[in-house]
Structure formats: C-alpha cells, structure tokens
Design a protein around this motif. Structure first.
Motif, mmCIF file in Angstrom:
data_model
loop_
_atom_site.group_PDB
_atom_site.id
_atom_site.type_symbol
_atom_site.label_atom_id
_atom_site.label_comp_id
_atom_site.label_asym_id
_atom_site.label_seq_id
_atom_site.Cartn_x
_atom_site.Cartn_y
_atom_site.Cartn_z
ATOM 1 N N ILE A 57 0.863 -1.199 0.000
ATOM 2 C CA ILE A 57 0.000 0.000 0.000
ATOM 3 C C ILE A 57 0.891 1.239 0.000
ATOM 4 O O ILE A 57 1.906 1.281 0.710
ATOM 5 N N GLU A 58 0.525 2.209 -0.808
ATOM 6 C CA GLU A 58 1.336 3.424 -0.917
ATOM 7 C C GLU A 58 0.439 4.646 -1.141
ATOM 8 O O GLU A 58 -0.595 4.543 -1.795
ATOM 9 N N LEU A 59 0.862 5.760 -0.625
ATOM 10 C CA LEU A 59 0.225 7.025 -0.984
ATOM 11 C C LEU A 59 0.641 7.380 -2.409
ATOM 12 O O LEU A 59 1.834 7.406 -2.717
ATOM 13 N N LEU A 65 -1.787 0.620 -4.866
ATOM 14 C CA LEU A 65 -1.141 -0.661 -4.593
ATOM 15 C C LEU A 65 -0.020 -0.842 -5.607
ATOM 16 O O LEU A 65 -0.269 -0.819 -6.815
ATOM 17 N N ASP A 66 1.198 -0.963 -5.090
ATOM 18 C CA ASP A 66 2.355 -1.273 -5.927
ATOM 19 C C ASP A 66 2.558 -2.780 -5.823
ATOM 20 O O ASP A 66 3.357 -3.252 -5.020
ATOM 21 N N MET A 67 1.785 -3.519 -6.619
ATOM 22 C CA MET A 67 1.861 -4.987 -6.557
ATOM 23 C C MET A 67 3.186 -5.438 -7.176
ATOM 24 O O MET A 67 3.680 -4.831 -8.133
ATOM 25 N N ARG A 71 9.446 -6.519 -12.553
ATOM 26 C CA ARG A 71 8.568 -7.289 -11.665
ATOM 27 C C ARG A 71 7.329 -6.515 -11.225
ATOM 28 O O ARG A 71 6.389 -7.104 -10.711
ATOM 29 N N LYS A 72 7.342 -5.194 -11.381
ATOM 30 C CA LYS A 72 6.251 -4.364 -10.877
ATOM 31 C C LYS A 72 5.401 -3.766 -11.991
ATOM 32 O O LYS A 72 4.530 -2.950 -11.731
ATOM 33 N N SER A 73 5.695 -4.160 -13.236
ATOM 34 C CA SER A 73 4.989 -3.588 -14.396
ATOM 35 C C SER A 73 4.033 -4.568 -15.045
ATOM 36 O O SER A 73 3.527 -4.319 -16.128
ATOM 37 N N GLY A 79 6.181 4.794 -1.811
ATOM 38 C CA GLY A 79 6.846 3.783 -0.991
ATOM 39 C C GLY A 79 5.895 3.130 -0.008
ATOM 40 O O GLY A 79 4.837 3.679 0.311
ATOM 41 N N THR A 80 6.284 1.933 0.443
ATOM 42 C CA THR A 80 5.397 1.187 1.337
ATOM 43 C C THR A 80 6.038 0.971 2.697
ATOM 44 O O THR A 80 7.239 1.170 2.891
ATOM 45 N N CYS A 81 5.191 0.557 3.643
ATOM 46 C CA CYS A 81 5.632 0.342 5.023
ATOM 47 C C CYS A 81 5.718 -1.156 5.304
ATOM 48 O O CYS A 81 5.433 -1.993 4.440
HETATM 49 MN MN MN Z 1 6.551 -0.013 -3.570
#
Ligand code: MN
Length: 282
Positions: free
Chosen positions: A141-143, A170-172, A183-185, A253-255
């Motif tokens: 989860i990201e802003l 969501l940056d899956m 990997r993220k595209s 960015g995510t936590c």
């Molecule tokens: Mn991310």
C-alpha cells in the motif's frame, strides 16, 4: 473535490456515498489531435473541468457508489514513478527476509527511483490478476501523488504546487531477483483509487494514516509521516531526472507488513482522507 472514472468512461463526482455523473464536464477539454500531448488530458485541464463540474453538480444524475465499477482515477499517466523502501520498518523487513526480497543496498538516493509501465494500471474494481502463481505476488500500500502541472528541476519549495491530488495505490510486486521495473509492471500490478482527492482537501499529505488488510486480517499499518524521503523531496528529485507531466503518478513507498496474496483474496486498502478501496485478487 473527489473525482472518479466509473463504468464505461463516465466521469464522476463522489459526494458521500453517491456518485454524481458529471461526464458532460469533459466537453470543455480540447478536441484530441494527433499526436496527442504526452500527459493526461483531464488532469492537465483540471481547473476548467472542476469549474464545469461545479456547474453540473446540482442537476447531475446520482447513483450509489456501491453500484458502480471504479476505474483508475488517472486514465492516461505518461509514467508511474516508484520510490523504493521509503519507510524504515520496511527497510528492516526487506533486509531480513533474504529468501524473498532482492537484496538492495544503500539509501534511496543510492538506489534511485524506478518506473512502472503505465499499461499495468487499473482501478480498484478491475482487481489484480496474479501472474506467475509459482512466485510470490506481494501487496504494497502506498500514498499516490498525482502531478498536476509540468515541471523540470522543481525546487522543493514549489513541489506541492505541482500536485493535482492524491489517491490510494497498490504497488503490486512479484518478488524475485530481476529489476524492479520488470517485476512491478505486470498487467494489473498498479492499482489506483478509489478516486482522486484534489490537493486542496489534504492539508498535510505527510500525516495520513494508512492501512491494508487481506481477507479482513490487518497486514500493513503506518502513517505517511514515517516516510524516510518526504513527498516534497521526491517531486524535486524525480524532476531532475524526468520532466513531470500532468497525470504522472508517484507511488511514494510502502511500510512494513508486505505479504503474499492469492487468487480469491480480497485486499482492503485505506488512507485517511482519501477513501478505502476493495480490490479482488483473481
Ligand atoms: Mn513499492
């Protein structure tokens, strides 16, 4: 103002638990010509569209939010920019889980930003389709910061004037050793929603609670105040490499708490002031 795309390219104004159909506001946009500018037309002309929406809102047809399919609130971003490991708790998580995470060393500045293909972008109602089921697909989860006006070499003190609004993202990610952009595209691996909340509604984007659950179980909980590199710096830095264009999305960015999802799971992703989106995993 909360603006959404819904059903078959309808423009919506979200008011409470209803969507007002304000598609007619799109008529103020210039007629498309080839070659189209490399930017999202709606976001590029958001000021005039907003004025038109205000004119239309009293007579606009209404329907309950629960009955519509929400698409990505930015239809045509020229690029989606990702910020790597930007919360210290996620840094530690990524360093300790050696079997799943590619080992990245150094600060965010050392690692640089990455890009996600804009063809990976969907709205929350479209859901995430797991690819390569033999490998872990993780939620992040990201802003999301949506750029509103073009900029190059933006000064930090001007950064926020380039922001059109914010959304939940969501940056899956498929975990593995390849480059992040690879990997993220994957198709459906960038989710944006549930709508765009314009910047004037968010007094401090650096102080928003965020949380994500899977099948009702809490997985990620943090606050955008815990970012290592703040939004203002991200925009300024990104713009030294890339000209930022209206509609460009920065996933900030995510936590801690990233984890795998499987077909049949339901992700609920919420950011304070920006809404909550339900995302089915297929
Ligand atoms: Mn991310």
């Amino acid at each position: 103002m909360k603006i959404c795309w819904f059903n078959d390219d309808r423009l919506g104004l979200v008011v409470g638990d209803e969507v007002l159909d304000v598609t007619q506001a799109l008529q103020v946009l210039p007629a498309p010509r080839y070659p189209a500018p490399l930017a999202d037309m709606l976001i590029a002309h958001l000021d005039v569209v907003r004025r038109e929406i205000e004119q239309l809102r009293r007579q606009a047809p209404r329907q309950p939010l629960t009955g519509v399919r929400l698409r990505s609130p930015v239809a045509r971003p020229s690029k989606i920019i990702g910020v790597p490991v930007n919360y210290s708790d996620h840094v530690n998580e990524a360093k300790t889980a050696t079997t799943v995470f590619k080992q990245y060393e150094g600060s965010i500045e050392d690692q640089g930003l990455f890009l996600k293909a804009s063809s990976s972008l969907v709205g929350c109602s479209e859901g995430v389709q797991v690819h390569f089921p033999h490998r872990p697909t993780h939620h992040e989860i990201e802003l999301a910061v949506v750029i509103g006006k073009p900029g190059k070499n933006i000064a930090q003190e001007d950064s926020l004037s380039h922001v059109a609004g914010y959304a939940v993202a969501l940056d899956m990610t498929v975990r593995g050793s390849e480059d992040r952009s690879f990997r993220k595209s994957i198709d459906t691996y960038s989710v944006l929603g549930p709508w765009l909340t314009t910047a004037d509604e968010i007094a401090n984007p650096q102080s928003l609670a965020l949380n994500l659950s899977v099948n009702g179980q809490s997985r990620q909980q943090s606050n955008t105040g815990h970012m290592i590199m703040g939004i203002v710096q991200q925009i300024a830095w990104a713009s030294t490499f890339y000209t930022l264009l209206p509609g460009d999305v920065i996933m900030t960015g995510t936590c801690e708490g990233v984890g795998p999802v499987q077909p049949g799971d339901v992700i609920q992703a919420t950011i304070e002031g920006l809404g909550s989106m339900r995302v089915e995993v297929r």
